[in-house]
Scaffold this motif. Structure first.
Motif, PDB file in Angstrom:
ATOM      1  N   ASP A 230       0.848  -1.183   0.000  1.00 11.42           N
ATOM      2  CA  ASP A 230       0.000   0.000   0.000  1.00 11.42           C
ATOM      3  C   ASP A 230       0.889   1.241   0.000  1.00 11.42           C
ATOM      4  N   ILE A 231       0.273   2.407  -0.137  1.00 13.06           N
ATOM      5  CA  ILE A 231       1.056   3.630  -0.278  1.00 13.06           C
ATOM      6  C   ILE A 231       1.760   3.996   1.027  1.00 13.06           C
ATOM      7  N   ALA A 232       1.122   3.742   2.166  1.00 18.36           N
ATOM      8  CA  ALA A 232       1.757   4.049   3.448  1.00 18.36           C
ATOM      9  C   ALA A 232       3.078   3.299   3.588  1.00 18.36           C
ATOM     10  N   THR A 233       3.093   2.041   3.202  1.00 16.91           N
ATOM     11  CA  THR A 233       4.316   1.244   3.297  1.00 16.91           C
ATOM     12  C   THR A 233       5.331   1.692   2.263  1.00 16.91           C
ATOM     13  N   LEU A 234       4.862   1.975   1.058  1.00 22.02           N
ATOM     14  CA  LEU A 234       5.755   2.407  -0.012  1.00 22.02           C
ATOM     15  C   LEU A 234       6.473   3.696   0.365  1.00 22.02           C
ATOM     16  N   VAL A 235       5.745   4.650   0.935  1.00 23.34           N
ATOM     17  CA  VAL A 235       6.342   5.922   1.329  1.00 23.34           C
ATOM     18  C   VAL A 235       7.291   5.735   2.510  1.00 23.34           C
ATOM     19  N   ARG A 236       6.867   4.939   3.495  1.00 20.64           N
ATOM     20  CA  ARG A 236       7.712   4.731   4.673  1.00 20.64           C
ATOM     21  C   ARG A 236       9.056   4.117   4.299  1.00 20.64           C
ATOM     22  N   ASP A 237       9.058   3.147   3.382  1.00 20.36           N
ATOM     23  CA  ASP A 237      10.273   2.408   3.041  1.00 20.36           C
ATOM     24  C   ASP A 237      10.942   2.918   1.766  1.00 20.36           C
ATOM     25  N   ASP A 238      10.544   4.093   1.282  1.00 25.56           N
ATOM     26  CA  ASP A 238      11.105   4.652   0.055  1.00 25.56           C
ATOM     27  C   ASP A 238      12.592   4.952   0.216  1.00 25.56           C
ATOM     28  N   GLY A 239      13.346   4.789  -0.864  1.00 26.02           N
ATOM     29  CA  GLY A 239      14.753   5.154  -0.868  1.00 26.02           C
ATOM     30  C   GLY A 239      15.695   4.015  -0.554  1.00 26.02           C
ATOM     31  N   GLU A 240      15.170   2.803  -0.442  1.00 27.45           N
ATOM     32  CA  GLU A 240      16.031   1.657  -0.113  1.00 27.45           C
ATOM     33  C   GLU A 240      17.012   1.368  -1.237  1.00 27.45           C
ATOM     34  N   TYR A 241      16.560   1.527  -2.488  1.00 26.10           N
ATOM     35  CA  TYR A 241      17.412   1.282  -3.653  1.00 26.10           C
ATOM     36  C   TYR A 241      17.306   2.464  -4.606  1.00 26.10           C
ATOM     37  N   ASN A 242      18.407   2.771  -5.269  1.00 28.32           N
ATOM     38  CA  ASN A 242      18.437   3.870  -6.234  1.00 28.32           C
ATOM     39  C   ASN A 242      17.848   3.389  -7.552  1.00 28.32           C
ATOM     40  N   PRO A 243      16.678   3.904  -7.962  1.00 23.90           N
ATOM     41  CA  PRO A 243      16.027   3.401  -9.171  1.00 23.90           C
ATOM     42  C   PRO A 243      16.784   3.727 -10.452  1.00 23.90           C
ATOM     43  N   ALA A 244      17.743   4.670 -10.379  1.00 24.09           N
ATOM     44  CA  ALA A 244      18.550   4.975 -11.561  1.00 24.09           C
ATOM     45  C   ALA A 244      19.570   3.875 -11.842  1.00 24.09           C
ATOM     46  N   GLN A 245      19.901   3.119 -10.812  1.00 22.50           N
ATOM     47  CA  GLN A 245      20.929   2.088 -10.946  1.00 22.50           C
ATOM     48  C   GLN A 245      20.405   0.677 -10.712  1.00 22.50           C
ATOM     49  N   MET A 246      19.255   0.569 -10.055  1.00 20.35           N
ATOM     50  CA  MET A 246      18.712  -0.740  -9.713  1.00 20.35           C
ATOM     51  C   MET A 246      17.291  -0.877 -10.256  1.00 20.35           C
ATOM     52  N   ILE A 247      16.923  -2.095 -10.607  1.00 21.44           N
ATOM     53  CA  ILE A 247      15.561  -2.409 -11.028  1.00 21.44           C
ATOM     54  C   ILE A 247      14.908  -3.201  -9.906  1.00 21.44           C
ATOM     55  N   ASP A 248      13.853  -2.665  -9.333  1.00 17.61           N
ATOM     56  CA  ASP A 248      13.093  -3.323  -8.275  1.00 17.61           C
ATOM     57  C   ASP A 248      11.720  -3.662  -8.849  1.00 17.61           C
ATOM     58  N   GLU A 249      11.451  -4.942  -9.008  1.00 19.81           N
ATOM     59  CA  GLU A 249      10.201  -5.358  -9.627  1.00 19.81           C
ATOM     60  C   GLU A 249       8.995  -5.166  -8.713  1.00 19.81           C
ATOM     61  N   ARG A 250       9.226  -4.952  -7.426  1.00 20.61           N
ATOM     62  CA  ARG A 250       8.105  -4.691  -6.531  1.00 20.61           C
ATOM     63  C   ARG A 250       7.471  -3.336  -6.871  1.00 20.61           C
ATOM     64  N   ASP A 251       6.159  -3.311  -6.849  1.00 20.88           N
ATOM     65  CA  ASP A 251       5.427  -2.059  -7.106  1.00 20.88           C
ATOM     66  C   ASP A 251       5.943  -1.379  -8.365  1.00 20.88           C
ATOM     67  N   SER A 252       5.938  -2.123  -9.457  1.00 21.06           N
ATOM     68  CA  SER A 252       6.517  -1.622 -10.700  1.00 21.06           C
ATOM     69  C   SER A 252       5.572  -1.867 -11.869  1.00 21.06           C
ATOM     70  N   SER A 253       5.851  -1.156 -12.944  1.00 20.41           N
ATOM     71  CA  SER A 253       5.177  -1.393 -14.215  1.00 20.41           C
ATOM     72  C   SER A 253       6.168  -1.133 -15.334  1.00 20.41           C
ATOM     73  N   THR A 254       6.054  -1.883 -16.400  1.00 20.59           N
ATOM     74  CA  THR A 254       6.790  -1.491 -17.594  1.00 20.59           C
ATOM     75  C   THR A 254       6.030  -0.336 -18.233  1.00 20.59           C
ATOM     76  N   PRO A 255       6.726   0.559 -18.926  1.00 23.70           N
ATOM     77  CA  PRO A 255       6.007   1.638 -19.608  1.00 23.70           C
ATOM     78  C   PRO A 255       4.944   1.122 -20.580  1.00 23.70           C
ATOM     79  N   MET A 256       5.234   0.013 -21.283  1.00 23.47           N
ATOM     80  CA  MET A 256       4.258  -0.507 -22.236  1.00 23.47           C
ATOM     81  C   MET A 256       3.023  -1.051 -21.535  1.00 23.47           C
TER      82      MET A 256
END
Length: 370
Positions: A230-256
């Motif tokens: 949920d969004i509360a958890t996503l916001v609380r735990d944000d910043g664990e990995y740098n999305p510019a360098q890492m791909i995290d498939e959790r809570d993700s979508s491909t652009p297509m």
């Protein structure tokens, strides 16, 4: 019901600087820190009984431990490896967008589908990017599917889900408590227009959490979309990995996948005519991201969109309708670029390139594809 003007005023009042109109993170921080309390609702809307309310999810805040400060990356996380030398794009527009979306300052994903000609544009279109608040489209659509099937109501009232302070990574789900009651219609409007996290988590609590959204997405046949928290958890735990360098498939979508979701919603494949109209109409009233997808588009272009913002990433996705009736779906996910302003500028630049490519001042590209 709160008027749009009153709600925007309540949100913007504590912001600095005053021109933070496009900063979704500021909207999110305001709602998390100081939720807007709605006025008492008229009696005509049905009121849920206490037994119908989602139970509060409250836990004691954990003290920092080795597990909360040093974490082993899950299997869903992997390094991003640039493959610029292997990229190829079809057509002049594809080459142009590919050049704008090069990844020297952070990876960028783009997908666009021309709903008039069928022409597509894709840059890292099958690579997962952080959904952030663009997930709120799928969450609202899942709720509206329930409305269409008689399980939920836009007039029933449900409680906001208010975050309870807790340590990062101190549990699978961040603790929340029920807040003020609002109608389903208000929750969707606050979620999509102002990116209100508490309203979004209220919708999630009603429909059955992220798993319910994933089930609905599977019914559409779309691959490449995944909601875990949920969004509360996503916001609380944000910043664990740098999305510019890492791909995290959790809570993700491909652009297509996101572009396909927008296309199907616009074409009326999965929702009733009334739910489709309400969803797209609400997205046209989106107040966040004024310097993103809409930033460089002509003033007479109609844009129904939703932004997303998390650590070192920004996005904007939506349906764009030109004055001549030309319509396309577009999803742009940007990481890095030196900061928030750089990410906004990159989204606006790519958005304008796609608009000119599909509609264009001369119409040369669109004409060649017809």
């Amino acid at each position: 019901m709160l008027s749009g003007l009153a709600l925007v005023g309540a949100v913007l009042a504590p912001l600095a600087p005053a021109h933070a109109d496009g900063l979704e993170t500021e909207f999110d921080k305001t709602f998390v820190a100081r939720p807007v309390q709605p006025a008492a609702m008229p009696g005509q809307a049905p009121q849920l009984q206490a037994s119908q309310l989602p139970p509060p999810r409250i836990q004691q805040a954990a003290q920092p431990t080795a597990q909360t400060t040093k974490r082993t990356p899950p299997a869903s996380v992997r390094p991003y490896i640039s493959s610029r030398s292997q990229r190829s794009y079809s057509g002049a527009l594809g080459v142009q967008v590919g050049g704008l979306a090069e990844d020297s300052q952070g990876r960028i994903g783009v997908a666009a589908i021309d709903l008039t000609t069928g022409q597509t544009v894709s840059v890292l279109g099958d690579t997962p990017f952080p959904l952030a608040s663009t997930s709120k489209i799928a969450i609202a659509a899942t709720f509206l599917d329930g409305v269409d099937n008689g399980r939920f109501s836009l007039d029933a009232r449900y409680p906001l889900m208010v975050p309870v302070k807790s340590q990062r990574f101190s549990g699978f789900a961040a603790p929340v408590r029920p807040g003020a009651m609002m109608t389903g219609r208000q929750l969707i409007e606050r979620s999509l227009i102002h990116s209100d996290n508490q309203a979004t988590d209220a919708l999630l609590a009603v429909i059955g959490g992220p798993a319910a959204v994933n089930r609905w997405i599977r019914t559409t046949g779309i691959m490449g979309f995944r909601l875990d928290r949920d969004i509360a958890t996503l916001v609380r735990d944000d910043g664990e990995y740098n999305p510019a360098q890492m791909i995290d498939e959790r809570d993700s979508s491909t652009p297509m996948a996101m572009a396909q979701l927008l296309t199907g919603i616009y074409q009326g494949r999965w929702l009733s005519a009334s739910s489709r109209s309400f969803l797209l109409g609400t997205m046209e009233r989106c107040e966040t991201g004024k310097r993103r997808l809409r930033g460089q588009l002509p003033g007479d272009a109609r844009v129904a969109h939703k932004t997303g913002t998390l650590n070192n990433t920004a996005s904007d996705v939506g349906i764009v309708r030109a004055p001549d009736g030309h319509v396309y779906a577009v999803a742009i996910y940007v990481t890095g670029q030196g900061g928030h302003a750089g990410r906004d500028a990159k989204i606006a630049l790519i958005s304008r390139a796609i608009y000119d490519g599909y509609i264009g001042p001369s119409g040369s590209y669109a004409s060649a594809q017809r």
